[in-house]
Enzyme design. Structure first.
Site, PDB file in Angstrom:
ATOM      1  N   CYS A 273      14.427 -49.317   7.939  1.00 61.60           N
ATOM      2  CA  CYS A 273      15.830 -48.903   8.359  1.00 61.60           C
ATOM      3  C   CYS A 273      16.401 -49.685   9.343  1.00 61.60           C
ATOM      4  O   CYS A 273      17.360 -50.560   9.528  1.00 61.60           O
ATOM      5  CB  CYS A 273      16.364 -47.633   8.314  1.00 61.60           C
ATOM      6  SG  CYS A 273      15.282 -46.896   9.747  1.00 61.60           S
ATOM      7  N   ASP A 354      25.573 -49.054   6.342  1.00 60.39           N
ATOM      8  CA  ASP A 354      24.087 -49.143   6.233  1.00 60.39           C
ATOM      9  C   ASP A 354      23.352 -49.775   5.387  1.00 60.39           C
ATOM     10  O   ASP A 354      24.079 -49.710   3.923  1.00 60.39           O
ATOM     11  CB  ASP A 354      23.909 -47.361   5.962  1.00 60.39           C
ATOM     12  CG  ASP A 354      22.414 -46.919   6.147  1.00 60.39           C
ATOM     13  OD1 ASP A 354      21.575 -47.960   6.238  1.00 60.39           O
ATOM     14  OD2 ASP A 354      22.154 -45.680   6.188  1.00 60.39           O
TER      15      ASP A 354
END
Length: 692
Positions: A273, A354
């Site tokens: 991430c 994201d």
């Protein structure tokens, strides 16, 4: 037929324009300017410059006036706010200087500029060359306008970042080199847009939408991961990173983006991430959209969209990997700053994007932009992906005991205050952590926060539905007879034994017999179990209201082989209370790497050599092998320096020296990453002040 005009020579006034447009940091020979602002061009070789001139700007494969990817404009006396315009600055016998302005909502990208003299209609336009147009957070008409100059400097021009990681009990951080102005990065960002699915399906329409930061943010959130479109990075959370670089070994985005291009645009291996978020920060800052990385601790991944996260454990206390839902120790995403004309002014400001591929949105692994204000107010019916982000910061948690033999599950307990803690980002102009949790939700457990949670469930149509997976009211109301927690009793460092204390307390006024099953697993930071490290079980008798402590020791030799590069261990104690409900005690532990020290030996001056020393002491009583030091830093050295270091015996100290030749003045950050067979990716950074 008239004659084709001779090719004029163009002076783009690179230095002055770059200074005025905040683009001086780009290392390009091409003009790079920002929209909604004038730039000067001088060209020679046009005949009779005093005659009327018409300019043409074009971008994309099929430029058209209708799509706003082509504009034709003459010289006017004043600047237009709505369209492209040119104002005459000066003329001489064979040259013309003009000031060209683009509208504040112009499509961004690479433009061709040409000029035609109206006196010779039949002649073809003469090309003046190309320039690149970017978003302009310094201009009040732009969707990305950011009134605070210090914030513009940080979120658009700053090439160094700090990313927060670890877990909610122990937040750590590391530096990252965004490097958005490094050579060729702008070209790579533009080619990323031209490789998107939207562009492949309909190039002309895609380019015509590139005036809109919310469109671009969404497209790029898909392009940074490789899931649908041969994007930049391939995600890997297995704990095994053969065939690529371990996600924790990267120190900057430049190397990743350059590798993507060099390989013929094959996905770079591997990302997790923070790598996705850091690369997206680089790309958006490069294009002029103010962007930052955000870390959410105890971050929910709600796969089924019910704003609840289910976790399952077996009778031995093993965390079962059977639910699509999960709670990550931390998760990193982006916030970008722009207005939301589609939602209205109260939803403008920071928008969540994201790039980590978790769930599909519109059939593609992309996420956002979700208005941060909408998430705080529970307006989860608004575009884009608000329910997913809302759950990440505020889902409720259900902890179940699951019997694989019968398939029966029993709720142990539920918690509404676990998810979304210490939401963090780097401070403006300083290397500190700023907590932005209150910008995502009202105070945890307050009436306002619970009301918003109910409002969000109602908007998603969840509040009345019969949910066969939901706990029954009896299950929720059951109160445990004992409580428990793990306390840390000693250093949390790789190479040292892990000492914990399990504290159990009898909450009742009668004695309790408890059977405790304990396990410890190495995990990745998403809390996915990778290897069992240790297990034990103990019978416990607790007198009325008694508290007992049970020391636990997991030795380095027990966990050393099993540890992932995330250095995370999950310990669990499942307490079976006779005649009562089960109690789950768990703790996620992140072990610290040993320290590494950076010394700059002397003054750092532009174009002068300066020595740097990196010192590492092997803290364990065995030899470490395969030692590699990686070094990078904008304006201090080009690319990434890799130095192989000989093996280090137990307790041996290593000193590695290398030279830098800085090429810009000002505060610069040097980042180092040291890896060996026993320690993965020990990071540190040092601020180096470069003088003239």
């Amino acid at each position: 037929m008239g004659q084709a005009a001779t090719q004029p020579s163009t002076n783009w006034h690179l230095k002055e324009n770059a200074r005025d447009h905040h683009t001086s940091k780009f290392s390009s020979k091409e003009l790079i300017v920002r929209r909604g602002q004038a730039f000067i061009v001088t060209f020679h070789g046009t005949e009779q410059p005093e005659q009327n001139l018409t300019f043409i700007t074009e971008t994309g494969p099929k430029p058209s006036k209708l799509a706003k990817t082509q504009a034709t404009f003459g010289i006017s006396s004043t600047v237009s706010k709505e369209s492209w315009s040119a104002v005459l600055q000066s003329t001489s016998s064979n040259s013309v200087s003009i000031s060209i302005s683009s509208p504040p909502n112009a499509v961004i990208g690479r433009y061709k500029l040409s000029v035609r003299s109206t006196s010779s209609e039949s002649s073809s336009p003469a090309s003046l060359g190309t320039f690149v147009l970017l978003f302009n957070p310094w201009s009040s008409g732009d969707d990305v306008f950011m009134p605070n100059k210090a914030e513009c400097d940080e979120y658009v021009l700053e090439e160094f970042g700090i990313i927060f990681a670890g877990n909610k009990n122990r937040i750590n951080s590391f530096g990252w080199n965004f490097g958005q102005f490094q050579e060729d990065i702008l070209n790579i960002c533009l080619s990323m847009l031209d490789r998107s699915l939207n562009y492949r399906q309909d190039p002309a329409t895609d380019v015509s939408h590139r005036n809109d930061p919310k469109y671009l943010g969404r497209v790029l959130s898909a392009m940074v991961n490789a899931n649908d479109d041969q994007g930049v990075l391939l995600g890997n959370w297995s704990g095994n990173y053969d065939g690529g670089k371990s996600p924790s070994s990267w120190t900057g985005s430049g190397e990743i983006l350059q590798n993507w291009k060099k390989s013929g645009f094959k996905p770079v291996r591997y990302g997790q991430c923070w790598v996705f978020a850091a690369v997206l920060t680089t790309v958006l800052r490069c294009l002029g959209i103010p962007t930052r990385t955000i870390t959410n601790f105890s971050s929910a991944h709600d796969a089924d969209g019910n704003l609840r996260v289910d976790e399952f454990y077996d009778a031995s206390g093993n965390h079962l990997d059977r639910a699509a839902d999960s709670i990550w120790n931390f998760h990193v995403w982006n916030e970008s700053w722009f207005s939301r004309s589609d939602l209205g002014p109260s939803y403008s400001g920071w928008q969540v994007l994201d790039a980590t591929p978790q769930e599909e949105s519109g059939g593609i692994y992309q996420c956002g932009p979700a208005s941060r204000n909408a998430i705080k107010e529970g307006d989860v019916d608004l575009d884009y992906d608000c329910p997913f982000v809302f759950a990440e910061v505020n889902a409720d948690c259900m902890y179940w005991n699951y019997d694989p033999a019968t398939g029966k599950k029993t709720l142990m307990f539920s918690k509404s205050t676990v998810i979304g803690q210490f939401i963090s980002t780097k401070a403006v102009g300083r290397d500190d952590r700023v907590d932005v949790t209150n910008d995502y939700k009202y105070e945890e457990g307050s009436k306002k926060e619970r009301d918003i949670f109910k409002k969000a469930r109602k908007k998603l149509g969840l509040e009345d539905k019969f949910d066969p997976t939901a706990p029954t009211p009896q299950e929720i109301d059951q109160k445990p007879d004992i409580s428990g927690k793990f306390k840390v009793a000693g250093p949390l460092e790789v190479g040292k034994d892990l000492n914990l204390i399990l504290v159990l307390a009898n909450l009742q006024s009668d004695a309790k017999t408890v059977h405790v099953n304990m396990t410890a697993w190495s995990t990745v930071y998403t809390r996915r179990p990778v290897h069992e490290i240790w297990k034990d079980s103990i019978p416990v008798t607790l007198s009325p209201k008694e508290e007992k402590q049970f020391p636990i020791k997991i030795s380095y030799t027990e966990y050393q082989q099993q540890l992932t590069t995330d250095n995370t261990i999950q310990v669990t104690a499942l307490c079976h209370v006779e005649g009562g409900i089960q109690v789950l005690v768990q703790r996620d532990i992140t072990l610290d790497n040993p320290a590494i020290d950076i010394q700059v030996l002397g003054e750092a001056k532009v174009n002068k050599e300066v020595d740097v020393e990196v010192i590492f002491t092997n803290p364990i009583d065995m030899e470490v092998m395969d030692c590699v030091l990686q070094v990078e830093g904008n304006d201090l050295l080009r690319g990434v320096l890799e130095i192989a270091i000989p093996p280090l015996k137990a307790s041996e100290k290593s000193s590695t020296k290398f030279k830098l030749i800085p090429f810009e003045t000002g505060p610069k950050h040097l980042l180092v990453n040291f890896s060996c067979d026993k320690f993965a990716d020990i990071k540190n950074f040092k601020m180096v002040n470069v003088i003239d």
